[in-house]
Design a protein around this motif. Structure first.
Motif, PDB file in Angstrom:
ATOM      1  N   ASN A 100       0.842  -1.295   0.221  1.00 40.63           N
ATOM      2  CA  ASN A 100       0.182  -0.061  -0.095  1.00 40.63           C
ATOM      3  C   ASN A 100       0.893   0.980  -0.275  1.00 40.63           C
ATOM      4  N   ALA A 101       0.287   2.325  -0.859  1.00 39.90           N
ATOM      5  CA  ALA A 101       1.141   3.382  -0.385  1.00 39.90           C
ATOM      6  C   ALA A 101       0.438   4.619   0.192  1.00 39.90           C
ATOM      7  N   LEU A 102       1.093   5.225   1.259  1.00 39.47           N
ATOM      8  CA  LEU A 102       0.841   5.939   2.118  1.00 39.47           C
ATOM      9  C   LEU A 102       0.692   7.665   1.342  1.00 39.47           C
ATOM     10  N   LYS A 103       0.157   8.179   2.272  1.00 39.06           N
ATOM     11  CA  LYS A 103      -0.086   9.940   1.747  1.00 39.06           C
ATOM     12  C   LYS A 103       0.923  10.492   3.083  1.00 39.06           C
ATOM     13  N   PHE A 104       0.852   9.640   4.053  1.00 45.53           N
ATOM     14  CA  PHE A 104       2.776   9.673   4.988  1.00 45.53           C
ATOM     15  C   PHE A 104       3.872   9.626   3.944  1.00 45.53           C
ATOM     16  N   ASN A 105       4.985   9.673   4.088  1.00 44.26           N
ATOM     17  CA  ASN A 105       6.285  10.148   3.667  1.00 44.26           C
ATOM     18  C   ASN A 105       6.921  10.219   5.246  1.00 44.26           C
ATOM     19  N   ALA A 106       7.256   9.251   5.160  1.00 43.26           N
ATOM     20  CA  ALA A 106       8.078   9.240   6.899  1.00 43.26           C
ATOM     21  C   ALA A 106       9.837   9.959   6.527  1.00 43.26           C
ATOM     22  N   LEU A 107       9.603   9.961   4.989  1.00 39.95           N
ATOM     23  CA  LEU A 107      11.337  11.174   5.036  1.00 39.95           C
ATOM     24  C   LEU A 107      11.059  12.341   5.257  1.00 39.95           C
ATOM     25  N   GLU A 108       9.844  12.725   4.717  1.00 35.44           N
ATOM     26  CA  GLU A 108       9.560  13.991   5.087  1.00 35.44           C
ATOM     27  C   GLU A 108       8.802  14.704   5.810  1.00 35.44           C
ATOM     28  N   LEU A 109       8.061  13.865   7.209  1.00 32.72           N
ATOM     29  CA  LEU A 109       7.509  14.672   7.492  1.00 32.72           C
ATOM     30  C   LEU A 109       7.603  13.559   9.060  1.00 32.72           C
ATOM     31  N   LYS A 110       7.516  14.043   9.909  1.00 33.86           N
ATOM     32  CA  LYS A 110       7.625  13.179  11.656  1.00 33.86           C
ATOM     33  C   LYS A 110       5.873  13.032  11.843  1.00 33.86           C
ATOM     34  N   LEU A 111       5.964  11.987  12.654  1.00 28.20           N
ATOM     35  CA  LEU A 111       4.821  11.577  13.463  1.00 28.20           C
ATOM     36  C   LEU A 111       4.027  13.333  14.410  1.00 28.20           C
ATOM     37  N   ASP A 112       5.345  13.466  14.777  1.00 32.01           N
ATOM     38  CA  ASP A 112       4.998  15.097  15.097  1.00 32.01           C
ATOM     39  C   ASP A 112       4.088  15.569  14.565  1.00 32.01           C
ATOM     40  N   ASP A 113       4.309  15.122  13.465  1.00 32.30           N
ATOM     41  CA  ASP A 113       4.066  16.573  12.681  1.00 32.30           C
ATOM     42  C   ASP A 113       3.074  16.775  12.522  1.00 32.30           C
ATOM     43  N   VAL A 114       1.945  15.216  12.342  1.00 35.90           N
ATOM     44  CA  VAL A 114       0.967  14.863  11.922  1.00 35.90           C
ATOM     45  C   VAL A 114      -0.232  14.587  12.889  1.00 35.90           C
ATOM     46  N   PHE A 115       0.110  14.213  14.034  1.00 35.04           N
ATOM     47  CA  PHE A 115      -1.190  14.285  14.993  1.00 35.04           C
ATOM     48  C   PHE A 115      -0.569  14.711  16.398  1.00 35.04           C
ATOM     49  N   ASP A 116      -1.804  15.015  17.667  1.00 36.95           N
ATOM     50  CA  ASP A 116      -0.974  14.866  19.105  1.00 36.95           C
ATOM     51  C   ASP A 116      -2.049  13.557  19.361  1.00 36.95           C
ATOM     52  N   PHE A 117      -1.412  13.170  20.425  1.00 34.12           N
ATOM     53  CA  PHE A 117      -2.036  11.465  21.645  1.00 34.12           C
ATOM     54  C   PHE A 117      -3.329  12.892  22.451  1.00 34.12           C
ATOM     55  N   TYR A 118      -4.090  12.433  22.699  1.00 29.69           N
ATOM     56  CA  TYR A 118      -5.395  13.133  23.712  1.00 29.69           C
ATOM     57  C   TYR A 118      -6.254  11.635  24.047  1.00 29.69           C
ATOM     58  N   ILE A 119      -6.472  12.232  25.447  1.00 31.86           N
ATOM     59  CA  ILE A 119      -7.310  11.642  26.002  1.00 31.86           C
ATOM     60  C   ILE A 119      -8.648  12.180  26.747  1.00 31.86           C
ATOM     61  N   ASP A 120      -9.815  11.429  26.510  1.00 28.02           N
ATOM     62  CA  ASP A 120     -10.574  11.757  26.197  1.00 28.02           C
ATOM     63  C   ASP A 120     -11.130  12.289  27.602  1.00 28.02           C
TER      64      ASP A 120
END
Length: 173
Positions: A100-120
């Motif tokens: 599968n191809a991902l829209k996320f490129n791990a060499l261009e972005l870091k996960l920290d750039d995309v999302f934060d963790f949160y708790i209800d």
């Protein structure tokens, strides 16, 4: 071009299948070489680029982890050895991603750039009041901005990140 370079070395290819096979074989040699170890070490990554959970270990003699081809090597054989197409990751993510191809490129972005963790809020109240242990807290992912929603949705669909972080009391702890 790749075909011209192969011809220089007297490797004649009449069909793309032969070139694909050759490039994948060359990747196999690279994967088991010291050059691969040097490449992984140069990226300074110790956790998976896709889930941020899987540990990646690289010693002077061995790389314990996977290299994901951002563009699948059987479809895009000409990128099989391109370092801009290789991302260190854990075995779980590499298997889930597959071809599968991902829209996320791990060499261009870091996960920290995309999302934060949160708790209800309800989980936060339980945690703060210590009504239940932190093992029952559901950690969720939320995109940093609306433009990143498609990337996070794609990561969740293919890699099941929400499920993998669910009940991650250790993270909260």
């Amino acid at each position: 071009s790749i075909k011209a370079r192969l011809n220089e070395h007297n490797i004649f290819c009449n069909a793309n299948d032969t070139v694909t096979k050759f490039m994948i074989e060359q990747y196999g040699k690279f994967r088991n070489s010291r050059r691969c170890i040097s490449y992984v070490k140069s990226l300074n990554g110790q956790v998976c680029a896709y889930c941020d959970k899987g540990i990646i270990d690289c010693t002077d003699k061995h790389f314990y982890g996977d290299l994901d081809h951002i563009h699948d090597k059987s479809t895009h054989f000409f990128y099989a050895l391109n370092i801009n197409n290789l991302s260190p990751c854990c075995k779980v993510c590499n298997q889930k991603k597959g071809k599968n191809a991902l829209k996320f490129n791990a060499l261009e972005l870091k996960l920290d750039d995309v999302f934060d963790f949160y708790i209800d809020d309800s989980d936060m109240v339980r945690l703060l009041m210590n009504l239940e242990g932190s093992n029952n807290i559901n950690v969720k992912l939320k995109e940093k901005n609306d433009d990143l929603y498609p990337i996070l949705e794609d990561l969740n669909r293919i890699l099941a990140l929400d499920d993998r972080y669910k009940n991650s009391g250790l993270i909260v702890g």
